[in-house]
Every structure is written in C-alpha cells, then in structure tokens.
Motif scaffolding. Sequence first.
Motif, short mmCIF file in Angstrom:
data_model
loop_
_atom_site.label_atom_id
_atom_site.label_comp_id
_atom_site.label_asym_id
_atom_site.label_seq_id
_atom_site.Cartn_x
_atom_site.Cartn_y
_atom_site.Cartn_z
N MET A 714 2.39 -9.06 -26.35
CA MET A 714 2.19 -7.74 -26.71
C MET A 714 1.21 -6.99 -25.75
N ARG A 715 0.24 -7.72 -25.07
CA ARG A 715 -0.58 -7.21 -24.03
C ARG A 715 0.15 -6.46 -22.81
N GLU A 716 1.21 -7.47 -22.36
CA GLU A 716 2.07 -7.05 -21.40
C GLU A 716 3.04 -5.76 -21.87
N ALA A 717 3.55 -6.00 -23.04
CA ALA A 717 4.43 -4.86 -23.52
C ALA A 717 3.64 -3.47 -23.53
N LYS A 718 2.36 -3.51 -24.06
CA LYS A 718 1.67 -2.26 -24.19
C LYS A 718 1.52 -1.73 -22.56
N ARG A 719 1.03 -2.80 -21.63
CA ARG A 719 0.80 -2.14 -20.38
C ARG A 719 2.10 -1.51 -19.82
N GLU A 723 2.17 2.17 -18.26
CA GLU A 723 2.23 2.40 -16.85
C GLU A 723 3.56 2.51 -15.99
N SER A 724 4.77 2.43 -16.96
CA SER A 724 6.05 2.41 -16.38
C SER A 724 6.85 3.17 -17.21
N GLY A 725 7.95 3.67 -16.61
CA GLY A 725 8.93 4.53 -17.54
C GLY A 725 10.09 3.84 -17.84
N LYS A 726 10.04 2.55 -17.98
CA LYS A 726 11.28 1.57 -18.42
C LYS A 726 11.34 2.00 -19.84
N PRO A 727 12.81 1.82 -20.03
CA PRO A 727 13.25 1.99 -21.50
C PRO A 727 12.57 0.78 -22.32
N VAL A 728 12.31 0.93 -23.73
CA VAL A 728 11.81 0.05 -24.65
C VAL A 728 12.64 -1.40 -24.68
N SER A 729 14.05 -1.23 -24.53
CA SER A 729 14.75 -2.31 -24.56
C SER A 729 14.79 -3.29 -23.32
N GLU A 730 14.25 -2.55 -22.16
CA GLU A 730 14.18 -3.28 -20.80
C GLU A 730 12.76 -3.89 -21.21
N ILE A 731 11.72 -3.28 -21.48
CA ILE A 731 10.51 -3.90 -21.71
C ILE A 731 10.59 -5.21 -22.55
N ALA A 732 11.46 -4.85 -23.71
CA ALA A 732 11.48 -6.12 -24.64
C ALA A 732 12.11 -7.25 -24.03
N ALA A 733 13.02 -7.01 -23.03
CA ALA A 733 13.68 -8.13 -22.29
C ALA A 733 12.86 -8.85 -21.10
N SER A 734 11.88 -7.87 -20.75
CA SER A 734 11.17 -8.36 -19.68
C SER A 734 9.80 -9.37 -20.08
#
Length: 765
Positions: A714-719, A723-734
């Motif tokens: 969750m901490r990395e997802a909020k960052r 700080e990035s314009g990535k889609p939420v789906s891509e952030i979830a996978a990362s």
Amino acid sequence: MKDTSGKQASLLIRFFVPYALILFSALLVGWFAYNKTSDLVESETMKSSTAVLGQIREALDRRLAEIETIARQMSSEPKVQSFQFVKDPFGGKNPYSLWDLEKSLFDYRMFNHFIVDYYVAFKNNGMFISPRKVYTMKQFYDLQLHYDGLTQEEWRSRLFDTYHYKTYMPGTPVVYEGKHYSVVSFMQSFGLKGSGGVITVLINNEQIQEMLRNIDSEQGGFAYIADQNGNLISHIGLDEDSINLKALPTKGGFSQLTWNGQEMLVTETTSAYNGWTYVSAQPKAVVLEKAYYIKELTLTVFLLALILGLMIAAYFAYRSSRPFLKLLQMLPVSRTEDNPHVLRNTVDYIRSSVSDLIERHDALKGRLDEQLPQMRSVFFDRLLKGGYTSMQDVEAALEHSRIDLRSSQYAVVILRLRGYHAPYNEEILTEMDIVKLGIRDRIEESLHHCVIVHDLGENLLALMLHDTEINSDDFMIKMRSLLREIYEDLTGETGAGLYLAAGGVQTRLTELYRSFSEAKFVLQHASWHESDPILYHEDIELTVPSYFYPSDVELRLIQLVKSGNKAETEQHLQQIQEKNAGDRQLPLVVERLFAHELCGTLIKCCEQAAGADIAEEAETVLKASDPVLPPAEAIEMLCASLLSLCLKNEERKKSHNDDLTNRLIAYIDVHYPESELCLTVLAREARTSEAYVSYFFKEQTGLNFSDYLENIRMREAKRLLLESGKPVSEIAASVGYLSLNTFSRAFKRANGISATEYRRNHEAG
C-alpha cells in the motif's frame, strides 16, 4: 501471441551476441607457438574429438533406441489400437475411453529429460492425446504445439499423408505450451492407413546441440548430425540454407578440407545403429591456440556467459508471462477431461478446479481424523516425559490433537494390572489388551470429564486427573476419593487385580512429568500389599539413603538448558536441590554420586551445544570431579555452570532470531512486487515450516505476515499514485496484485477510499 513471440525471439538474439564476440576474440592468439605445437595439438585434438564424437554417437544411439522403444510400445498398446476406430470421440461411452486412454499414457518426461513431450494423433477422429492433455487437432496446434513456418494443413499432411517408420524430422523451432523449443520430431505410424495414427515424440534439440558443443567447436568451426540421406538432423555453427552437406569432401575418420577459405580439421564417424553421420570440423588455426592457458580462459568465460545468459533468458521469460496464465498453471488440469462439454470457458474451468480442490481437502481431513488417536498417543507420551518446554508448545499440540485440558490442577496415577509378569508371550499380551480396553471404556464412560486414560504398554495404564479446583489440598482430597471409587468399580466390574500409584499435584501441564516421575517412583520403590492397593507419593517414606534424580528429570533439565529458558532452568534446579535436601541429610558418598551425575548432565548439555564456547563448562566438570572438593560445593558449582550455559544458549537464540527477522524483512522488501510471495515462499527462504514462520514473524514484528506485506504494498502504491501517471491497473500489477479488483478492495480496506479517489484528492490539493 505474435507480439510475445517476437519479444522472445529478440531476447534470444541478444542472448547469443555476447557469446559470438567472446568466440571471435580467440582469433587474437599469437602465432609464435603455432609452428612448434601444431602437430601435437592437432593429433591430440583429433583423438579428443574422435573420442567425444564417439561418446555422443553412442549416447544419442541409446537415447534414440529408448525413444523408438517407447513409440513401439505405444503403437502396440491395446487402448491406442482400439481408439483408432472411434469416429465420434465424444459420443456414447467414448469420452470415458478417451479419458481412460489419456490416464494410461505414462509421462516419460519425469524420467527422460531428453523428451520435451509426446502425443498420439488419430487420423480417423482428429484427436491428439498426450499425458495430461486431450485436444482436437486445431486446438492442439493453436494452443499446444506450433511449428515455425508450418501451417496447420502442412503439418497435418506431414503427419497423415505418409506412412512413417522411424521417421525423424530435423531440428525445427517450435512453440510448445507457450515456450520456445528447438525439437527433432520422431514419427511412427500405427494401425490401418485410413484409420490409424501417428505417435510423435518431440526430442529436445537443444540437448543434442549441447552434446555437440562438448566437441569444443571453436570460432569458425561447426559440428552436425546428418541422416543416411544427408539431411541435417541437428547442428551447431552451420547454416544449412547456405551449404550442401553432400558437397563437403569428408572421407570418414580424420581428414582436412578447405571450407570458406579456412583449413579445417574434420572428424567423422557413422552410427552402426541407424547409419547417421556425425561430423565435427575445427579451423586449424584456432585449434593451435589451445596450447596455452588461453583455451581454459576462453572456455571458462564461455561457460559462465552461457549459464548467465540462460538465467537472464529464464528471468525475462518468467516476467513476460501473464498473471492469468500463472493462475491457470497453478490449478489442476484433470477437471477438463472429466466433462469437456461442461467446461466451455475459463471461468467454468477454474470453478471446477476449485471444487475438485475442496473435495480433496475433505478427503485429507478424513485421513487426519483417522490418525487422530495416534497423534494423541504421541502427545501424551511427550507430555509425560517432559518434552514440552513452554505452554505455547503444549497449547499448539492440544489444538492439533483436539484435546481439552483446561484445568488448574493435574496429577498422574499409574495403574498396574496384577498377576502378569515378564516375559510376556502373545497370548498374555492379547489378554492384557482386552483387560486394558475394558478398563479404558469403563473409565471414559463415567469419568471422561476429569480423567484421561493413556496406555503405557504391557500391564500399565496412566490416568491423568484434572480439575478446576484452585486449592491443591482440595484437589488431593477429591483425588483420593475418586481413586478409591475407580478401584472399587474396576475390581468389581472387570475382576482384575490392580495397583494404583499416585504422583503429586501440579498446576501446569509442563510440570505434569514431575507427577508422572513420582508415580513411577512409588510404583518401583513402594512396598505393595493387597490390603493397601492405592499409594500416594506424599505418603511414602524412603527407607534407604538415595538421591532424587530420575532419568526424566535429567532429560527435562537438558531440554531446558538447550532451549535457553533461564527461569524454568533455575526453578527446575531449585526443585532438584530441594528434593535432595529437605529434612534429610544425604550421606557423603550418595551426595558425591549425585555430583557425578550432574557432571554427566553438564557434559550432555555441552555435546548438544555444538559450535559454542564450552571451555568454562569443561573446566567446571574437571574441578567438580576432583575428589578433594566437597560434594556440596561441587553441586553448587555445577548448578551455576548449567545456568551459565543456559544463558549462553539464550543469547545465541536471540542473536539467531534477530538475524532471521532481518533476513525475512529484507526478503519481503525486495520481493513484495511478486504476486506469488506468500508464507510458503518465506518458509522456503528461512528453511523451516510455514507455521513456525507465521508464529515467529508475528512474535518478532507484532504484525501478521499478510498485514505487513499489505502495508508495504500500500505504501508503494500510494507513492506511485502520487508520483507517476501510470494507470491503476499497472500500479496494481507492479506491487504484486494479480487483479485490479483484489488491489482495489485491499486499497480501500487499508485507506478508507479507492485508489482513484486518493489520486484525485491529492491532485486537487
């Protein structure tokens, strides 16, 4: 699919570029030593190449013979022969025959890594069957196997338009089960021409090429295997599109030729098994470079680069796999074969697989219930021997054994059947088992709430009495009344002669072994009379001078010292000293014997403390063994040394716990983006069980493993959201989530709002 294949092909090209550069660097070897060593190196190289080439030929002949034997056995299999006449594989009882045929196929890949896989193709019904898989021809070619540059119709024509007898298709790039291979295809037809089929074995061409690399083909050289017609089967360092093998002037054995402007040293051998030709050729100039250490350096760099490249290729292939495919790979494949009409889509497949897993879980639970009596017997044996050093271990064992022992007072009574004496024969043992079974049933029928019966073997039973009385004196009064009632009931009901030896009252289960030891002491040392069949440890008196230090008490002391439990060790030593002091004074000789036994205990503790500094303890043993030293002083010295060793074990345990905690946290911090990170992976990293890792992680960090992992993600997802314009789906996978829905539920549970709202609120702020 094409895009993925293109990326994998690009990675393969980048993988081989460094090797080519390393190989070409070998041409920089000096010319000075060439004239003096060329003849010797050439001769030795020829001999080495011949030997290696012969070994490769023999090894490959054996492998091919195994494969041909497998195909021959498969073609003669009755189930295979009979299925060739089936035209409608899904009609009537044919699905069961199809399922039975698939189950009968042996998975040779488990024992023969030379085989990528094999399949049986039926011309009459278009079914393709291999271990674990059943497909139609189109499904098989689209989903399982695809030859590069070969259409489905061309592939079908190659399979069925010709009768194959030990036919080998040269090494060809394929995609099998989503992975890229280079395979040599062995085909063997069976049955009638109109309704028969073909058994195809996919041979790993990369392993054949790896065998050819053992010939040590240097820069500019090549090695190949050709069939009796001159067609390439496998090769390295050779472009079959730009060379005619029949034009190569090879003569068999040793020879030289000029090829592409270079003088080549050629070694050739022919297989007596199948007539295949094995040829290796090396540039003469490169061969001469092997005279010095540069050869070893080059080969070492080559092998290291090869291993590193394979690891990198495997890593990128792994990362490129889709999460949904990972989920499907985790599920069993057998469900699709039970009813292929029902499993029409992936959702049905997953539902059916989960249902199968639930059924297996229920079956496993039933098997565990069958083993429950044995688990309980093992628990009571360990409890009575003092094998548990903490209440946490006892509570965990109680939970696994499904036993309720929540009481405040405990005592052990040993029941001995009279009239049976060793040695026992089979008839006597059977009779005792019947009597003990009757006693157990009688007690459990009327007193199951306060008495537990455990078989000690031969003519002994242990009765574990427990009650919620706060005062031990009240419990003792109850126990005396209860034992008298049990004795009268059993002697009247079963007609058996009994002796009951009762130990003292204990308030903790970890101390129950003391009561058991006291009961054994009463049984062994008391004077028994028929008029007084029930004796209590607190009522008997020792008639001969002796010290109290039974084997189970010593074993308990060793376990406490080893576990580093200072408080329990100190209490245990104090109780031992009190037992041997009190109102009686031990004779000097007896006290010295007790000191010698403590010396032995300290030595046993030192033996179990492998790798620790035990110089002080060894010196204590030597001093305490001195006959000049008073026994009382020796005992005090030994007790102090045991406590000191206990402290050392405690410090070592704490240090180990800190190291393990830091290692686990560091592993999680690095691998949290991986979706498969779980307790199983963490337990494998720590080389221990999942249950222990879960308990240990919660004890050391104060958080459950799942909560800790979710906090990091969750901490990395909020960052990333900020700080990035990535889609939420891509952030979830990362950050390690297989699906967007799972990530969204976790984010809202942890932060109170959705990820989209979180990003919108902070952008607005």
